[in-house]
Design a protein around this motif. Structure first.
Motif, short mmCIF file in Angstrom:
data_model
loop_
_atom_site.label_atom_id
_atom_site.label_comp_id
_atom_site.label_asym_id
_atom_site.label_seq_id
_atom_site.Cartn_x
_atom_site.Cartn_y
_atom_site.Cartn_z
N ASP A 1 -2.59 3.75 -3.16
CA ASP A 1 -2.35 2.89 -4.32
C ASP A 1 -2.01 1.50 -3.80
O ASP A 1 -1.33 1.34 -2.79
CB ASP A 1 -1.18 3.41 -5.16
CG ASP A 1 -1.49 4.73 -5.84
OD1 ASP A 1 -2.65 4.91 -6.26
OD2 ASP A 1 -0.58 5.56 -5.95
N TYR A 2 -2.48 0.50 -4.52
CA TYR A 2 -2.23 -0.89 -4.14
C TYR A 2 -1.48 -1.54 -5.28
O TYR A 2 -1.99 -1.69 -6.38
CB TYR A 2 -3.55 -1.61 -3.87
CG TYR A 2 -4.43 -0.86 -2.91
CD1 TYR A 2 -4.22 -0.91 -1.55
CD2 TYR A 2 -5.45 -0.05 -3.39
CE1 TYR A 2 -5.00 -0.19 -0.67
CE2 TYR A 2 -6.25 0.67 -2.51
CZ TYR A 2 -6.01 0.60 -1.16
OH TYR A 2 -6.79 1.31 -0.29
N GLY A 3 -0.26 -1.92 -5.03
CA GLY A 3 0.54 -2.49 -6.09
C GLY A 3 1.47 -3.57 -5.57
O GLY A 3 1.41 -3.97 -4.42
N ASN A 4 2.37 -4.01 -6.45
CA ASN A 4 3.36 -5.02 -6.11
C ASN A 4 2.67 -6.28 -5.57
O ASN A 4 3.13 -6.88 -4.61
CB ASN A 4 4.37 -4.46 -5.11
CG ASN A 4 5.68 -5.21 -5.14
OD1 ASN A 4 5.92 -6.01 -6.02
ND2 ASN A 4 6.51 -4.96 -4.14
N THR B 1 0.86 -1.17 0.00
CA THR B 1 0.00 0.00 0.00
C THR B 1 0.91 1.23 0.00
O THR B 1 1.75 1.37 0.89
CB THR B 1 -0.90 0.00 1.25
OG1 THR B 1 -1.62 -1.21 1.29
CG2 THR B 1 -1.86 1.17 1.21
N THR B 2 0.77 2.07 -1.00
CA THR B 2 1.63 3.25 -1.12
C THR B 2 0.78 4.49 -1.30
O THR B 2 -0.42 4.42 -1.57
CB THR B 2 2.59 3.12 -2.31
OG1 THR B 2 1.84 2.94 -3.50
CG2 THR B 2 3.56 1.96 -2.13
N LEU B 3 1.43 5.63 -1.18
CA LEU B 3 0.77 6.91 -1.37
C LEU B 3 1.73 7.77 -2.19
O LEU B 3 2.72 8.26 -1.67
CB LEU B 3 0.49 7.55 -0.01
CG LEU B 3 -0.27 8.85 0.01
CD1 LEU B 3 -1.68 8.64 -0.52
CD2 LEU B 3 -0.35 9.40 1.43
N LYS C 1 -10.13 0.58 0.95
CA LYS C 1 -10.73 1.61 0.10
C LYS C 1 -11.93 2.26 0.80
O LYS C 1 -12.14 3.46 0.66
CB LYS C 1 -11.17 1.01 -1.24
CG LYS C 1 -10.02 0.75 -2.18
CD LYS C 1 -10.51 0.19 -3.50
CE LYS C 1 -9.34 -0.08 -4.43
NZ LYS C 1 -9.77 -0.68 -5.70
N LYS C 2 -12.71 1.47 1.54
CA LYS C 2 -13.84 2.03 2.27
C LYS C 2 -13.39 2.81 3.51
O LYS C 2 -13.87 3.90 3.77
CB LYS C 2 -14.80 0.92 2.69
CG LYS C 2 -15.56 0.32 1.54
CD LYS C 2 -16.46 -0.81 2.00
CE LYS C 2 -17.10 -1.50 0.81
NZ LYS C 2 -17.79 -2.73 1.18
N GLY D 1 4.91 8.94 -0.26
CA GLY D 1 5.11 7.96 0.79
C GLY D 1 4.09 8.15 1.91
O GLY D 1 3.54 9.23 2.11
N ILE D 2 3.85 7.09 2.64
CA ILE D 2 2.89 7.11 3.73
C ILE D 2 3.61 7.58 4.99
O ILE D 2 4.64 7.03 5.38
CB ILE D 2 2.28 5.71 3.94
CG1 ILE D 2 1.52 5.28 2.68
CG2 ILE D 2 1.39 5.68 5.15
CD1 ILE D 2 0.95 3.89 2.75
N GLU D 3 3.05 8.60 5.63
CA GLU D 3 3.62 9.09 6.88
C GLU D 3 3.31 8.09 7.99
O GLU D 3 2.37 7.29 7.88
CB GLU D 3 3.04 10.46 7.22
CG GLU D 3 3.43 11.52 6.21
CD GLU D 3 2.73 12.84 6.46
OE1 GLU D 3 1.85 12.91 7.34
OE2 GLU D 3 3.09 13.81 5.76
#
Length: 164
Positions: free
Chosen positions: A158-161, A6-8, A149-150, A102-104
């Motif tokens: 963002d959801y990746g990898n 999970t990224t930002l 997401k909810k 990046g996520i803080e």
């Protein structure tokens, strides 16, 4: 073991388009004619600089910039407006906006807590500026993505990898 990250991250292409559109509008607006009003994007430093002749003009430039970025689909929470307005030579002032990536740590802790409270058979771990979520099967991970997401609807995660 299946997992995903999970990224930002801000979309720099959309930010560049929004800044370019802001530059066009500032160059054509009557109230900015003959002034030092300008907006520049420093991609390597991940910063946006706005220059004006007064604090009021900086506020007008900011309104134009925010409107153009929102029109491009950029979430304004990606911009971190610096508190200090820099004085430049003469009567010019500059405002700097840092682009967050990046996520803080506070948000990462909220994501981990949301995953734990969901009672799903997945584990979340903070790894730098991302949160890795692992589980025994793909279905649990997909349920975890939908739950995040909810739960975190106001944050454009963002959801990746995705690995199997």
């Amino acid at each position: 073991m299946p997992s995903f990250d999970t990224t930002l991250e801000a979309d720099m292409v959309k930010i560049r388009n929004g800044v370019d559109n802001s530059i066009k509008e500032i160059s054509t607006r009557f109230d900015f004619k003959g002034t030092a009003a300008e907006v520049t994007l420093k991609e390597k430093e991940k910063e946006i600089h706005s220059v004006g002749e007064s604090d009021f003009q900086l506020e007008q430039i900011e309104a134009v910039l925010y409107a153009k970025l929102v029109k491009q689909g950029v979430v304004i929470s990606f911009l971190d407006k610096q508190d200090k307005v820099e004085k430049m030579g003469g009567d010019k002032v500059r405002q700097v906006y840092k682009i967050k990536n990046g996520i803080e740590s506070d948000l990462a802790k909220k994501i981990v807590a949301a995953v734990k409270n969901s009672k799903l058979k997945v584990q979340a771990s903070i790894q730098g500026d991302t949160v890795r979520i692992t589980g025994k099967n793909r279905d649990d991970l997909q349920v975890a993505i939908n739950m995040l997401k909810k739960e975190m609807a106001d944050v454009p995660l963002d959801y990746g990898n995705f690995r199997d």
